[in-house]
Design an enzyme around this catalytic site. Structure first.
Site, PDB file in Angstrom:
ATOM      1  N   CYS A   1     -46.350  30.886  -3.270  1.00 41.98           N
ATOM      2  CA  CYS A   1     -46.393  30.812  -4.734  1.00 41.98           C
ATOM      3  C   CYS A   1     -44.999  31.049  -5.345  1.00 41.98           C
ATOM      4  CB  CYS A   1     -47.465  31.759  -5.259  1.00 41.98           C
ATOM      5  SG  CYS A   1     -48.021  31.264  -6.892  1.00 41.98           S
TER       6      CYS A   1
ATOM      7  N   HIS B   1     -52.135  31.572  -2.360  1.00 45.03           N
ATOM      8  CA  HIS B   1     -51.899  32.946  -1.876  1.00 45.03           C
ATOM      9  C   HIS B   1     -52.719  33.232  -0.611  1.00 45.03           C
ATOM     10  CE1 HIS B   1     -49.681  34.752  -5.320  1.00 45.03           C
ATOM     11  NE2 HIS B   1     -50.206  33.705  -5.930  1.00 45.03           N
TER      12      HIS B   1
ATOM     13  N   GLU C   1     -52.437  35.516   1.463  1.00 42.64           N
ATOM     14  CA  GLU C   1     -52.569  36.953   1.733  1.00 42.64           C
ATOM     15  C   GLU C   1     -53.744  37.573   0.981  1.00 42.64           C
ATOM     16  OE1 GLU C   1     -50.605  35.547  -0.310  1.00 42.64           O
ATOM     17  OE2 GLU C   1     -50.246  36.816  -2.064  1.00 42.64           O
TER      18      GLU C   1
END
Ligand code: GLN
EC number: 4.3.3.6
Length: 197
Positions: free
Chosen positions: A86, A177, A179
């Site tokens: 991002c 994202h 994560e």
């Protein structure tokens, strides 16, 4: 072996990346030592780097001010892996279409900031990713649209006709994202496909 993973921690979502790289390492019977990068001198000792989401204008300003930007570029020149997500992708691009972002130019893409965000602020999509057997649950938060990729850039996934996961040499970049889900496969793809064990 123990992988020394540096997470850029000047601003943005840091701890989730640490957890994701530890999960990906465990799946390979390895361990990851996670170090946070806030100043120069840390990057040269890292095997892999994570450049997280956050606010790209702020991240860009701080990495140049702290002398971290040059070290990231040297890391890439040495062929060592980077996962940029991002805002991290925006900072890594060759062009961010915004004068406030002085990009690292380590992946030859042009990005338009917040462009998916105009349609919807945040959404999750089941994403088909090159090299993964099943769709990846991709979380997009005010995500950049990649609207140009250089000839050496491999597109790993697209959404809505736009590339959203790309790879050039040791650098993997995502608009989303990885994560923020429990699924470590993007970290796996970025690091364990390319790191010698
Ligand atoms: N909109 C942010 C930027 O342009 C990126 C958003 C994110 O990292 N979630 O910097």
């Amino acid at each position: 072996m123990t992988l020394r993973a540096g997470v850029l921690a000047v601003q943005g979502d840091v701890s989730e990346h640490g957890d994701a790289i530890r999960r990906a390492a465990a799946a390979h019977d390895q361990t990851a030592e996670v170090v946070e990068i806030r100043e120069s001198g840390v990057v040269p000792d890292c095997d892999v780097l994570l450049l997280p989401g956050g606010e790209s204008t702020t991240i860009s300003r701080l990495i140049h001010r702290e002398g971290i930007a040059d070290e990231i570029q040297s890391h890439v020149e040495a062929g060592k892996p980077v996962l940029a997500t991002c805002a991290g992708l925006i900072v890594s691009a060759s062009d961010a279409q915004d004068d406030r972002v002085d990009t690292l130019n380590v992946i030859d893409v042009s990005v338009e900031r917040n462009a998916f965000g105009r349609q919807k602020d945040s959404f999750e999509a089941p994403l088909a990713v090159e090299g993964l057997d099943d769709p990846f649950p991709a979380v997009f938060i005010r995500a950049p649209v990649i609207d140009y990729v250089g000839t050496d850039v491999e597109v790993l996934a697209t959404w809505d006709d736009h590339p959203v996961a790309v790879r050039e040499g040791p650098v993997v970049g995502t608009s989303f994202h990885p994560e923020l889900t429990e699924d470590p496969r993007i970290h796996d793809l970025a690091f364990f496909d390319s790191v010698e064990s």
